[in-house]
Design an enzyme around this catalytic site. Structure first.
Site, PDB file in Angstrom:
ATOM      1  N   PHE A  49       0.831  -1.210   0.000  1.00  0.00           N
ATOM      2  CA  PHE A  49       0.000   0.000   0.000  1.00  0.00           C
ATOM      3  C   PHE A  49       0.869   1.266   0.000  1.00  0.00           C
ATOM      4  O   PHE A  49       0.464   2.305  -0.513  1.00  0.00           O
ATOM      5  CB  PHE A  49      -0.927  -0.011   1.228  1.00  0.00           C
ATOM      6  N   CYS A  69       4.145  -7.837  -3.097  1.00  0.00           N
ATOM      7  CA  CYS A  69       3.414  -9.101  -3.221  1.00  0.00           C
ATOM      8  C   CYS A  69       2.222  -9.063  -2.272  1.00  0.00           C
ATOM      9  O   CYS A  69       2.412  -8.975  -1.057  1.00  0.00           O
ATOM     10  CB  CYS A  69       4.343 -10.268  -2.879  1.00  0.00           C
ATOM     11  N   GLU A 104      -8.490 -14.142   3.634  1.00  0.00           N
ATOM     12  CA  GLU A 104      -9.906 -14.426   3.887  1.00  0.00           C
ATOM     13  C   GLU A 104     -10.796 -13.225   3.613  1.00  0.00           C
ATOM     14  O   GLU A 104     -12.004 -13.358   3.432  1.00  0.00           O
ATOM     15  CB  GLU A 104     -10.076 -14.858   5.344  1.00  0.00           C
ATOM     16  N   HIS A 127      -8.919  -7.532   1.585  1.00  0.00           N
ATOM     17  CA  HIS A 127      -7.833  -6.553   1.718  1.00  0.00           C
ATOM     18  C   HIS A 127      -6.997  -6.465   0.438  1.00  0.00           C
ATOM     19  O   HIS A 127      -6.549  -5.404   0.041  1.00  0.00           O
ATOM     20  CB  HIS A 127      -6.932  -6.911   2.907  1.00  0.00           C
ATOM     21  N   PHE A 158       4.703  -1.290 -12.362  1.00  0.00           N
ATOM     22  CA  PHE A 158       3.897  -2.099 -11.431  1.00  0.00           C
ATOM     23  C   PHE A 158       4.489  -3.507 -11.360  1.00  0.00           C
ATOM     24  O   PHE A 158       4.163  -4.372 -12.173  1.00  0.00           O
ATOM     25  CB  PHE A 158       2.458  -2.123 -11.950  1.00  0.00           C
TER      26      PHE A 158
HETATM   27  C1  DLZ Z   1      -2.199  -5.336   5.958  1.00  0.00           C
HETATM   28  C2  DLZ Z   1      -1.619  -6.118   4.819  1.00  0.00           C
HETATM   29  C3  DLZ Z   1      -2.075  -7.395   4.523  1.00  0.00           C
HETATM   30  C4  DLZ Z   1      -3.185  -8.042   5.292  1.00  0.00           C
HETATM   31  N1  DLZ Z   1      -1.562  -8.119   3.537  1.00  0.00           N
HETATM   32  C5  DLZ Z   1      -0.553  -7.579   2.779  1.00  0.00           C
HETATM   33  C6  DLZ Z   1       0.025  -8.303   1.715  1.00  0.00           C
HETATM   34  O1  DLZ Z   1      -0.320  -9.461   1.414  1.00  0.00           O
HETATM   35  N2  DLZ Z   1       0.994  -7.693   0.980  1.00  0.00           N
HETATM   36  C7  DLZ Z   1       1.440  -6.416   1.250  1.00  0.00           C
HETATM   37  O2  DLZ Z   1       2.320  -5.924   0.536  1.00  0.00           O
HETATM   38  N3  DLZ Z   1       0.914  -5.723   2.267  1.00  0.00           N
HETATM   39  C8  DLZ Z   1      -0.054  -6.264   3.051  1.00  0.00           C
HETATM   40  N4  DLZ Z   1      -0.581  -5.561   4.086  1.00  0.00           N
HETATM   41  C9  DLZ Z   1       0.055  -4.278   4.467  1.00  0.00           C
HETATM   42  C10 DLZ Z   1      -0.427  -3.052   3.662  1.00  0.00           C
HETATM   43  O3  DLZ Z   1       0.150  -3.039   2.370  1.00  0.00           O
HETATM   44  C11 DLZ Z   1      -0.021  -1.756   4.412  1.00  0.00           C
HETATM   45  O4  DLZ Z   1       1.359  -1.785   4.680  1.00  0.00           O
HETATM   46  C12 DLZ Z   1      -0.768  -1.572   5.712  1.00  0.00           C
HETATM   47  O5  DLZ Z   1      -2.158  -1.655   5.527  1.00  0.00           O
HETATM   48  C13 DLZ Z   1      -0.443  -0.183   6.349  1.00  0.00           C
HETATM   49  O6  DLZ Z   1      -0.828   0.881   5.456  1.00  0.00           O
END
Ligand code: DLZ
Length: 171
Positions: free
Chosen positions: A66, A89, A94, A97, A122
């Site tokens: 994110f 990645c 479940e 997100h 990307f």
């Molecule tokens: C919170 C979260 C989850 C559940 N899964 C992933 C993931 O599979 N891959 C990834 O890169 N980041 C994940 N994050 C973290 C979010 O990208 C982000 O860092 C948090 O929501 C804080 O903004």
């Protein structure tokens, strides 16, 4: 599945312009680090293999995918990179997100690319399972980090080429 029978990392090396003299930023997400760090290695090796000096590569780590768009935005403000490669990645879980993160990253990087004129690549895996991620981070489907580097070289070269005054007059 679109990629089921392809090793996506095979490309025609002879058809790729030399990347010597070009500069690249790489933003890597630390979430699923076993995967993203393998993407990073494939990306870095490919840039260097095609002539990029290590001095012309700047790397930044962000907590999760994110944060890739804002990491790329900060990087774009530090130096005029020829392209910025974003690696992450997001594995389906479940809840939804993954959809929120993937859509936000895709939109964020598209908007940043268009607003800044710097290609933001990307390089985010969006697999259903950890195994599918491994397959694309140096496994049976190649290394998506290599592809991200190849895309970055192509876009950075195109940008440089089009900035030159055209020798042609008219059509
Ligand atoms: C919170 C979260 C989850 C559940 N899964 C992933 C993931 O599979 N891959 C990834 O890169 N980041 C994940 N994050 C973290 C979010 O990208 C982000 O860092 C948090 O929501 C804080 O903004």
């Amino acid at each position: 599945m679109a990629s089921a029978l392809k090793n996506l990392s095979t490309y025609d090396e002879t058809n790729l312009p030399s990347a010597a003299g070009l500069s690249f930023g790489i933003v890597v997400s630390d979430w699923n680090a076993d995967i993203t760090h393998a993407l990073y290695q494939g990306c870095l090796d490919t840039l260097v293999k095609h002539g990029v000096s290590e001095d012309d590569i700047r790397t930044a780590q962000v907590p999760g995918s994110f944060e890739l768009p804002v990491g790329a935005k900060i990087m774009a403000g530090v130096k005029r990179f020829d392209a910025i490669i974003c690696l992450g990645c997001v594995i389906k879980g479940e809840t939804q997100h993954d959809e929120y993160i993937n859509n936000a990253v895709a939109t964020g990087l598209t908007n940043l690319s268009i607003a800044s004129g710097i290609p933001c690549i990307f390089g985010v895996l969006t697999p259903n399972t950890h195994e599918q991620a491994l397959d694309r981070a140096g496994g049976k489907h190649g290394n998506k980090g290599v592809e991200a580097a190849v895309t970055a070289i192509r876009m950075a070269s195109l940008r440089k080429e089009l900035a030159k005054p055209s020798a042609k007059i008219g059509y």
